[in-house]
Design a protein around this motif. Structure first.
Motif, PDB file in Angstrom:
ATOM      1  N   GLY A   1       0.811  -1.212   0.000  1.00 38.53           N
ATOM      2  CA  GLY A   1       0.000   0.000   0.000  1.00 38.53           C
ATOM      3  C   GLY A   1       0.842   1.257   0.000  1.00 38.53           C
ATOM      4  O   GLY A   1       0.533   2.229  -0.699  1.00 38.53           O
ATOM      5  N   LYS A   2       1.911   1.248   0.770  1.00 41.77           N
ATOM      6  CA  LYS A   2       2.801   2.413   0.833  1.00 41.77           C
ATOM      7  C   LYS A   2       3.499   2.637  -0.512  1.00 41.77           C
ATOM      8  O   LYS A   2       3.603   3.774  -0.989  1.00 41.77           O
ATOM      9  N   VAL A   3       3.956   1.559  -1.133  1.00 42.09           N
ATOM     10  CA  VAL A   3       4.600   1.681  -2.445  1.00 42.09           C
ATOM     11  C   VAL A   3       3.603   2.211  -3.472  1.00 42.09           C
ATOM     12  O   VAL A   3       3.942   3.068  -4.296  1.00 42.09           O
ATOM     13  N   PHE A   4       2.359   1.733  -3.423  1.00 46.70           N
ATOM     14  CA  PHE A   4       1.332   2.244  -4.336  1.00 46.70           C
ATOM     15  C   PHE A   4       1.091   3.732  -4.101  1.00 46.70           C
ATOM     16  O   PHE A   4       0.980   4.507  -5.051  1.00 46.70           O
ATOM     17  N   ASP A   5       1.011   4.133  -2.830  1.00 46.43           N
ATOM     18  CA  ASP A   5       0.799   5.554  -2.524  1.00 46.43           C
ATOM     19  C   ASP A   5       1.940   6.410  -3.056  1.00 46.43           C
ATOM     20  O   ASP A   5       1.718   7.528  -3.535  1.00 46.43           O
ATOM     21  N   LEU A   6       3.156   5.912  -2.984  1.00 45.96           N
ATOM     22  CA  LEU A   6       4.310   6.692  -3.431  1.00 45.96           C
ATOM     23  C   LEU A   6       4.447   6.732  -4.948  1.00 45.96           C
ATOM     24  O   LEU A   6       4.879   7.746  -5.499  1.00 45.96           O
ATOM     25  N   THR A   7       4.101   5.624  -5.624  1.00 43.45           N
ATOM     26  CA  THR A   7       4.337   5.552  -7.062  1.00 43.45           C
ATOM     27  C   THR A   7       3.072   5.681  -7.899  1.00 43.45           C
ATOM     28  O   THR A   7       3.156   5.979  -9.090  1.00 43.45           O
ATOM     29  N   GLY A   8       1.902   5.406  -7.304  1.00 42.98           N
ATOM     30  CA  GLY A   8       0.659   5.454  -8.063  1.00 42.98           C
ATOM     31  C   GLY A   8       0.445   4.218  -8.928  1.00 42.98           C
ATOM     32  O   GLY A   8      -0.445   4.192  -9.765  1.00 42.98           O
ATOM     33  N   SER A   9       1.260   3.191  -8.726  1.00 41.54           N
ATOM     34  CA  SER A   9       1.164   1.975  -9.520  1.00 41.54           C
ATOM     35  C   SER A   9       1.531   0.777  -8.657  1.00 41.54           C
ATOM     36  O   SER A   9       2.339   0.876  -7.732  1.00 41.54           O
ATOM     37  N   TYR A  10       0.936  -0.360  -8.986  1.00 37.71           N
ATOM     38  CA  TYR A  10       1.274  -1.582  -8.262  1.00 37.71           C
ATOM     39  C   TYR A  10       2.477  -2.298  -8.876  1.00 37.71           C
ATOM     40  O   TYR A  10       2.910  -3.327  -8.367  1.00 37.71           O
ATOM     41  N   HIS A  11       3.023  -1.787  -9.968  1.00 38.93           N
ATOM     42  CA  HIS A  11       4.161  -2.428 -10.621  1.00 38.93           C
ATOM     43  C   HIS A  11       5.333  -2.582  -9.653  1.00 38.93           C
ATOM     44  O   HIS A  11       5.898  -3.674  -9.520  1.00 38.93           O
ATOM     45  N   ALA A  12       5.701  -1.510  -8.974  1.00 37.95           N
ATOM     46  CA  ALA A  12       6.812  -1.571  -8.023  1.00 37.95           C
ATOM     47  C   ALA A  12       6.470  -2.459  -6.830  1.00 37.95           C
ATOM     48  O   ALA A  12       7.341  -3.157  -6.301  1.00 37.95           O
ATOM     49  N   ALA A  13       5.214  -2.465  -6.425  1.00 40.36           N
ATOM     50  CA  ALA A  13       4.801  -3.312  -5.302  1.00 40.36           C
ATOM     51  C   ALA A  13       4.935  -4.792  -5.668  1.00 40.36           C
ATOM     52  O   ALA A  13       5.380  -5.602  -4.850  1.00 40.36           O
ATOM     53  N   PHE A  14       4.562  -5.159  -6.890  1.00 43.86           N
ATOM     54  CA  PHE A  14       4.729  -6.546  -7.327  1.00 43.86           C
ATOM     55  C   PHE A  14       6.200  -6.923  -7.404  1.00 43.86           C
ATOM     56  O   PHE A  14       6.590  -8.026  -7.012  1.00 43.86           O
ATOM     57  N   LEU A  15       7.027  -6.021  -7.918  1.00 47.45           N
ATOM     58  CA  LEU A  15       8.466  -6.297  -7.965  1.00 47.45           C
ATOM     59  C   LEU A  15       9.035  -6.468  -6.565  1.00 47.45           C
ATOM     60  O   LEU A  15       9.879  -7.341  -6.326  1.00 47.45           O
ATOM     61  N   ASN A  16       8.573  -5.669  -5.634  1.00 49.64           N
ATOM     62  CA  ASN A  16       8.993  -5.782  -4.243  1.00 49.64           C
ATOM     63  C   ASN A  16       8.579  -7.139  -3.674  1.00 49.64           C
ATOM     64  O   ASN A  16       9.363  -7.804  -3.000  1.00 49.64           O
ATOM     65  N   GLY A  17       7.358  -7.572  -3.957  1.00 50.76           N
ATOM     66  CA  GLY A  17       6.885  -8.872  -3.493  1.00 50.76           C
ATOM     67  C   GLY A  17       7.700 -10.016  -4.077  1.00 50.76           C
ATOM     68  O   GLY A  17       8.035 -10.978  -3.382  1.00 50.76           O
ATOM     69  N   ILE A  18       8.013  -9.919  -5.352  1.00 52.85           N
ATOM     70  CA  ILE A  18       8.829 -10.949  -5.994  1.00 52.85           C
ATOM     71  C   ILE A  18      10.212 -11.004  -5.362  1.00 52.85           C
ATOM     72  O   ILE A  18      10.749 -12.095  -5.102  1.00 52.85           O
ATOM     73  N   ALA A  19      10.799  -9.848  -5.098  1.00 52.13           N
ATOM     74  CA  ALA A  19      12.131  -9.810  -4.487  1.00 52.13           C
ATOM     75  C   ALA A  19      12.124 -10.460  -3.103  1.00 52.13           C
ATOM     76  O   ALA A  19      13.018 -11.259  -2.779  1.00 52.13           O
ATOM     77  N   PHE A  20      11.115 -10.169  -2.299  1.00 52.41           N
ATOM     78  CA  PHE A  20      11.052 -10.772  -0.963  1.00 52.41           C
ATOM     79  C   PHE A  20      10.783 -12.275  -1.043  1.00 52.41           C
ATOM     80  O   PHE A  20      11.305 -13.041  -0.236  1.00 52.41           O
ATOM     81  N   ASN A  21       9.986 -12.710  -2.022  1.00 49.86           N
ATOM     82  CA  ASN A  21       9.756 -14.140  -2.193  1.00 49.86           C
ATOM     83  C   ASN A  21      11.028 -14.858  -2.628  1.00 49.86           C
ATOM     84  O   ASN A  21      11.296 -15.987  -2.185  1.00 49.86           O
ATOM     85  N   LEU A  22      11.828 -14.231  -3.476  1.00 51.36           N
ATOM     86  CA  LEU A  22      13.108 -14.832  -3.866  1.00 51.36           C
ATOM     87  C   LEU A  22      14.058 -14.909  -2.676  1.00 51.36           C
ATOM     88  O   LEU A  22      14.792 -15.903  -2.519  1.00 51.36           O
TER      89      LEU A  22
END
Length: 57
Positions: free
Chosen positions: A15-36
């Motif tokens: 949610g914070k990443v979406f608020d800062l960027t206006g897109s979920y693209h960075a939030a998904f990349l962040n999720g992928i990075a933490f899953n890796l």
């Protein structure tokens, strides 16, 4: 306990990443990075357990 903390932090962080960027693209990349990161930790722990079992046998 760590799982619940991770779920809560992940939801908040997305949610914070979406608020800062206006897109979920960075939030998904962040999720992928933490899953890796999680996958690498799990693989390392499994590898160490298997190695210890071979040494003990």
């Amino acid at each position: 306990m760590a799982t619940l903390f991770g779920i809560a932090l992940g939801s908040w962080m997305s949610g914070k990443v979406f608020d800062l960027t206006g897109s979920y693209h960075a939030a998904f990349l962040n999720g992928i990075a933490f899953n890796l990161l999680n996958l690498s930790i799990t693989a390392t722990l499994l590898w160490r357990v298997q190695r210890l079992r071979r040494v003990a046998a």
